[in-house]
Design a protein around this motif. Structure first.
Motif, short mmCIF file in Angstrom:
data_model
loop_
_atom_site.label_atom_id
_atom_site.label_comp_id
_atom_site.label_asym_id
_atom_site.label_seq_id
_atom_site.Cartn_x
_atom_site.Cartn_y
_atom_site.Cartn_z
N PHE A 116 3.51 7.11 9.35
CA PHE A 116 3.21 6.68 10.71
C PHE A 116 2.32 7.69 11.42
O PHE A 116 1.27 7.34 11.98
CB PHE A 116 4.54 6.49 11.44
CG PHE A 116 4.42 6.28 12.93
CD1 PHE A 116 4.09 5.04 13.45
CD2 PHE A 116 4.68 7.31 13.82
CE1 PHE A 116 4.01 4.84 14.82
CE2 PHE A 116 4.61 7.13 15.18
CZ PHE A 116 4.26 5.87 15.69
N VAL A 117 2.71 8.96 11.37
CA VAL A 117 1.95 10.01 12.06
C VAL A 117 0.57 10.17 11.43
O VAL A 117 -0.44 10.30 12.13
CB VAL A 117 2.73 11.33 12.04
CG1 VAL A 117 1.86 12.47 12.58
CG2 VAL A 117 4.01 11.21 12.85
N SER A 118 0.51 10.15 10.10
CA SER A 118 -0.76 10.36 9.42
C SER A 118 -1.76 9.27 9.76
O SER A 118 -2.95 9.54 9.99
CB SER A 118 -0.55 10.41 7.90
OG SER A 118 -1.76 10.60 7.22
N VAL A 119 -1.31 8.02 9.81
CA VAL A 119 -2.21 6.92 10.11
C VAL A 119 -2.68 6.96 11.56
O VAL A 119 -3.86 6.77 11.87
CB VAL A 119 -1.54 5.57 9.79
CG1 VAL A 119 -2.39 4.40 10.28
CG2 VAL A 119 -1.29 5.44 8.29
N LEU A 158 0.83 -1.20 0.00
CA LEU A 158 0.00 0.00 0.00
C LEU A 158 0.86 1.26 0.00
O LEU A 158 2.00 1.23 0.51
CB LEU A 158 -0.92 0.01 1.22
CG LEU A 158 -1.97 -1.10 1.29
CD1 LEU A 158 -2.70 -1.05 2.63
CD2 LEU A 158 -2.97 -0.99 0.14
N LEU A 159 0.36 2.32 -0.56
CA LEU A 159 1.07 3.59 -0.54
C LEU A 159 1.43 3.94 0.91
O LEU A 159 0.60 3.88 1.80
CB LEU A 159 0.18 4.69 -1.12
CG LEU A 159 0.84 6.08 -1.29
CD1 LEU A 159 1.87 6.05 -2.41
CD2 LEU A 159 -0.24 7.13 -1.59
N GLY A 160 2.71 4.27 1.13
CA GLY A 160 3.18 4.60 2.47
C GLY A 160 3.88 3.46 3.18
O GLY A 160 4.44 3.65 4.26
N ALA A 188 -1.80 12.83 3.17
CA ALA A 188 -2.86 12.51 4.13
C ALA A 188 -3.42 11.12 3.81
O ALA A 188 -4.23 10.97 2.88
CB ALA A 188 -3.96 13.56 4.08
N TYR A 189 -2.97 10.13 4.53
CA TYR A 189 -3.41 8.75 4.28
C TYR A 189 -4.81 8.54 4.84
O TYR A 189 -5.13 8.98 5.94
CB TYR A 189 -2.44 7.76 4.92
CG TYR A 189 -1.07 7.78 4.30
CD1 TYR A 189 -0.78 6.98 3.20
CD2 TYR A 189 -0.07 8.61 4.80
CE1 TYR A 189 0.48 7.00 2.61
CE2 TYR A 189 1.19 8.64 4.22
CZ TYR A 189 1.46 7.84 3.12
OH TYR A 189 2.71 7.87 2.55
N THR A 190 -5.64 7.84 4.06
CA THR A 190 -6.98 7.48 4.49
C THR A 190 -7.30 6.08 4.01
O THR A 190 -6.69 5.57 3.06
CB THR A 190 -8.05 8.44 3.93
OG1 THR A 190 -8.10 8.30 2.50
CG2 THR A 190 -7.75 9.89 4.30
N MET A 191 -8.28 5.46 4.64
CA MET A 191 -8.73 4.15 4.20
C MET A 191 -9.28 4.22 2.79
O MET A 191 -9.09 3.30 1.98
CB MET A 191 -9.81 3.62 5.14
CG MET A 191 -9.35 3.30 6.56
SD MET A 191 -8.00 2.09 6.66
CE MET A 191 -8.57 0.78 5.60
#
Length: 362
Positions: free
Chosen positions: A274-277, A124-126, A137-140
């Protein structure tokens, strides 16, 4: 896998994780839920990566790159018959890892599955060897769209999605949004309730920790603090201790596994991911999504999972589904933690392979 999410909280208050929860319960056969009645004799874990190579390093060497919305996405294709196999000759599967993991976390499964199926696996991206764009900005929802675009552009055939933890949830979201031509089945291994624990606000354990989780969010948004916590999280000894707390079979926590989790954490952009999730929105809830999915669904749940325990809100919800939805089968795996496919791959294959064989032809 949720390892780093849990570690970010635990390492702010304690250098060692608490022991995992133990859940014992009786099975109601009329619900269509099956639990391993007796613990299977402990069999040696033999890495099936021998069919690919000698280690997760060999898996990484065979990976390819796909360009998605300006980002490089790492993926693996393994066909029956090896490198010379025809991807169109057998039904495709797509393996989607959990948070903090990567393609190599499927090291014990790829070879077995590729005996009869065309196996794809994706970072997955990231995560893993995929891009980790700064400030993203990571999102589901982003990960679910990545999965759908991968199916449409690369696989190009109806595919069974197999996910662990947040990877499971991403697969659920993708299946709920997909056209029927893209997804033909779902396999969920200890599905997460959200991108982070803030999604599970009706669990008394989370309610007790909610003020701490808010504090962690605040602290992790301070770059210096986030960097210090992340450096501590990815220390080899801390990773090993955390993995030991979430695996039922401690023999599966080997040096290869520690390296699978540790190596991508050194990449530029890993801290941002890590922080974004950890601090981002939890995303869609599976409780709202599952009733709208009519595809065949296999749920496998380790009963020693401390992140999404079977007696927690998410576990209880999935446990109840076979009595409500005829397309869902559920097996409880005794003595297994949060990552069943790597923890006890023999138990997972025992349930997964017959289920795959019974799927209607696409």
């Amino acid at each position: 896998m949720g390892v780093a999410i849990a570690a970010s909280t635990r390492l702010l208050i304690s250098p060692r994780p608490p022991p995992p929860l133990r859940t014992l319960f009786h099975v109601a056969p009329h619900l269509g839920v099956v639990k391993q009645k007796e613990r299977a004799p402990r069999r040696p874990i033999v890495s099936t990566t021998s069919l690919l190579g000698s280690s997760s390093f060999e898996i990484r060497k065979r990976c390819r790159t796909w360009q998605w919305r300006g980002h490089s996405i790492n993926y693996l294709l393994h066909c029956p018959g090896g490198d010379g196999g025809d991807p169109s000759s057998s039904p495709p599967l797509l393996l989607v890892h959990g948070f903090g993991a990567s393609i190599a976390h499927w090291r014990r499964n790829i070879g077995v599955l590729a005996e009869h199926y065309t196996v794809y696996a994706i970072d997955l991206l990231g995560f893993g060897a995929s891009d980790k764009p700064a400030g993203f900005a990571y999102t589901m929802e982003v990960w679910a769209q990545l999965i759908l675009d991968f199916l449409e552009e690369i696989v190009q055939k109806p595919t069974v999605l197999i996910g662990n933890s947040v990877g499971s949830l991403a697969c659920v979201i993708a299946a709920s949004e997909s056209r029927q031509t893209l997804v033909r089945g779902l396999v969920l291994l200890n599905c997460a309730g959200g991108m982070n624990n803030k999604a599970i606000v009706d669990d008394w354990r989370i309610k007790l920790l909610l003020p701490l989780l808010w504090l962690v969010d605040f602290l992790l948004k301070q770059r210096g603090i986030a960097s210090a916590v992340f450096e501590r999280v990815k220390r080899r000894d801390n990773l090993r201790n955390i993995l030991l707390s979430v695996y039922g079979n401690k023999e599966s926590v080997d040096e290869d596994l520690v390296e699978i989790i540790k190596e991508p954490a050194n990449d530029e952009g890993a801290l941002d991911a890590f922080v974004s999730v950890v601090t981002g929105p939890p995303g869609p809830n599976p409780v709202q999504l599952m009733p709208g999915i009519s595809l065949p669904v296999l749920v496998l749940w380790g009963d020693q999972d401390p992140f999404t325990p079977i007696d927690g809100p998410v576990g209880k919800y999935f446990y109840s589904l076979p009595s409500q939805l005829p397309n869902i089968s559920l097996y409880i795996l005794e003595g297994v933690g949060h990552c069943p496919h790597d923890d006890r791959p023999d138990l997972v294959h025992e349930k997964l392979l017959p289920w795959l064989a019974c799927l209607p032809a696409s």
